[in-house]
Motif scaffolding. Sequence first.
Motif, PDB file in Angstrom:
ATOM      1  N   ALA A  39       2.401  -6.695   9.490  1.00 26.92           N
ATOM      2  CA  ALA A  39       2.063  -7.105   8.126  1.00 26.92           C
ATOM      3  C   ALA A  39       0.699  -6.559   7.709  1.00 26.92           C
ATOM      4  O   ALA A  39       0.523  -6.126   6.563  1.00 26.92           O
ATOM      5  N   LEU A  40      -0.262  -6.576   8.620  1.00 28.62           N
ATOM      6  CA  LEU A  40      -1.585  -6.029   8.303  1.00 28.62           C
ATOM      7  C   LEU A  40      -1.501  -4.541   7.996  1.00 28.62           C
ATOM      8  O   LEU A  40      -2.137  -4.047   7.052  1.00 28.62           O
ATOM      9  N   PHE A  41      -0.703  -3.817   8.779  1.00 27.24           N
ATOM     10  CA  PHE A  41      -0.543  -2.387   8.557  1.00 27.24           C
ATOM     11  C   PHE A  41       0.153  -2.132   7.217  1.00 27.24           C
ATOM     12  O   PHE A  41      -0.254  -1.254   6.456  1.00 27.24           O
ATOM     13  N   ALA A  42       1.194  -2.908   6.916  1.00 28.19           N
ATOM     14  CA  ALA A  42       1.907  -2.753   5.638  1.00 28.19           C
ATOM     15  C   ALA A  42       0.972  -3.016   4.462  1.00 28.19           C
ATOM     16  O   ALA A  42       1.004  -2.295   3.458  1.00 28.19           O
ATOM     17  N   GLU A  43       0.115  -4.013   4.585  1.00 26.45           N
ATOM     18  CA  GLU A  43      -0.843  -4.316   3.511  1.00 26.45           C
ATOM     19  C   GLU A  43      -1.859  -3.181   3.362  1.00 26.45           C
ATOM     20  O   GLU A  43      -2.213  -2.791   2.250  1.00 26.45           O
ATOM     21  N   GLN A  44      -2.323  -2.642   4.478  1.00 24.64           N
ATOM     22  CA  GLN A  44      -3.256  -1.518   4.424  1.00 24.64           C
ATOM     23  C   GLN A  44      -2.598  -0.318   3.745  1.00 24.64           C
ATOM     24  O   GLN A  44      -3.219   0.351   2.918  1.00 24.64           O
ATOM     25  N   GLN A  45      -1.341  -0.042   4.081  1.00 22.20           N
ATOM     26  CA  GLN A  45      -0.619   1.062   3.463  1.00 22.20           C
ATOM     27  C   GLN A  45      -0.455   0.837   1.961  1.00 22.20           C
ATOM     28  O   GLN A  45      -0.614   1.755   1.172  1.00 22.20           O
ATOM     29  N   ARG A  46      -0.140  -0.399   1.594  1.00 21.16           N
ATOM     30  CA  ARG A  46       0.032  -0.731   0.177  1.00 21.16           C
ATOM     31  C   ARG A  46      -1.273  -0.489  -0.587  1.00 21.16           C
ATOM     32  O   ARG A  46      -1.285   0.111  -1.649  1.00 21.16           O
ATOM     33  N   ARG A  47      -2.373  -0.930  -0.010  1.00 23.80           N
ATOM     34  CA  ARG A  47      -3.673  -0.750  -0.676  1.00 23.80           C
ATOM     35  C   ARG A  47      -4.056   0.722  -0.763  1.00 23.80           C
ATOM     36  O   ARG A  47      -4.624   1.160  -1.757  1.00 23.80           O
ATOM     37  N   SER A  48      -3.766   1.479   0.291  1.00 23.70           N
ATOM     38  CA  SER A  48      -4.138   2.896   0.275  1.00 23.70           C
ATOM     39  C   SER A  48      -3.300   3.690  -0.727  1.00 23.70           C
ATOM     40  O   SER A  48      -3.720   4.747  -1.181  1.00 23.70           O
ATOM     41  N   MET A  49      -2.125   3.165  -1.068  1.00 23.67           N
ATOM     42  CA  MET A  49      -1.284   3.829  -2.061  1.00 23.67           C
ATOM     43  C   MET A  49      -1.680   3.436  -3.478  1.00 23.67           C
ATOM     44  O   MET A  49      -1.077   3.902  -4.433  1.00 23.67           O
ATOM     45  N   GLY A  50      -2.646   2.540  -3.594  1.00 17.38           N
ATOM     46  CA  GLY A  50      -3.207   2.242  -4.904  1.00 17.38           C
ATOM     47  C   GLY A  50      -2.554   1.112  -5.657  1.00 17.38           C
ATOM     48  O   GLY A  50      -2.155   1.269  -6.797  1.00 17.38           O
TER      49      GLY A  50
END
Length: 167
Positions: A146-157
Motif C-alpha cells: 500500500a505504501l508503494f502504491a501510494e508513492q506511485q500514485r503521488r509520483s504520477m501527479g
Amino acid sequence: MAEVGTNDLANGHDDQPQLVLQKIYVKDVSFEAPSAPQIFQEINEQEQPQVQLNLAQKATDLGNNLYEVVLSLTLTCTVGQRTAYLAEVEQAGLFGVSGFNAMDHAGIIGSYCPNLLFPYARQVISSLVIEGGFPPFLLQPINFDALFAEQQRRSMGGDQPPVMLNS
C-alpha cells in the motif's frame, strides 16, 4: 532443475526474470535513553508513554543488477515532554534483480524487498527496547504494498490510481 548462482546475474544470464537475495545485514543501529534513570519512575507512575514510528527506505543501484535496499526505522518513545528512548535501525539487504519489466522491477525494490527486511528490523528494535530496560514493544506489520502504491500514485501527479501496463 538447474541452479542459478549469484554470478549468473552479474554475467548477464538474465533471459528469465531473476530475484536473488544475497545478504541481509544491519547497516546501522542506535539506542538512546537520554532521561534515564529518572524516566523509569515516570513511566510507572505518571503518563502513558507515546510512541512514534518513522519509516524510510532507500535503494542504491550497485551495478551488475545488484541493489542495496535499506529500510530505516526510528522509534521514539516520549513520556510527557521527555524522551524516554530513541531506537533506530537501518536494516539492509543485497538483492540481485534482473529480467523484470520496469513496473515489476520498481515493485520488487519498493515493496517486496522492504517486506522481506521488516521482520529483521522489527526484531532489532524489539531487542534494543527490552535491553534498554523498557517494557517490550512489538511493531505491528506494515503494508509496504500500500505504501508503494501510494508513492506511485503521488509520483504520477495526483489522485488518479497508477496505470498498470501489460508486459
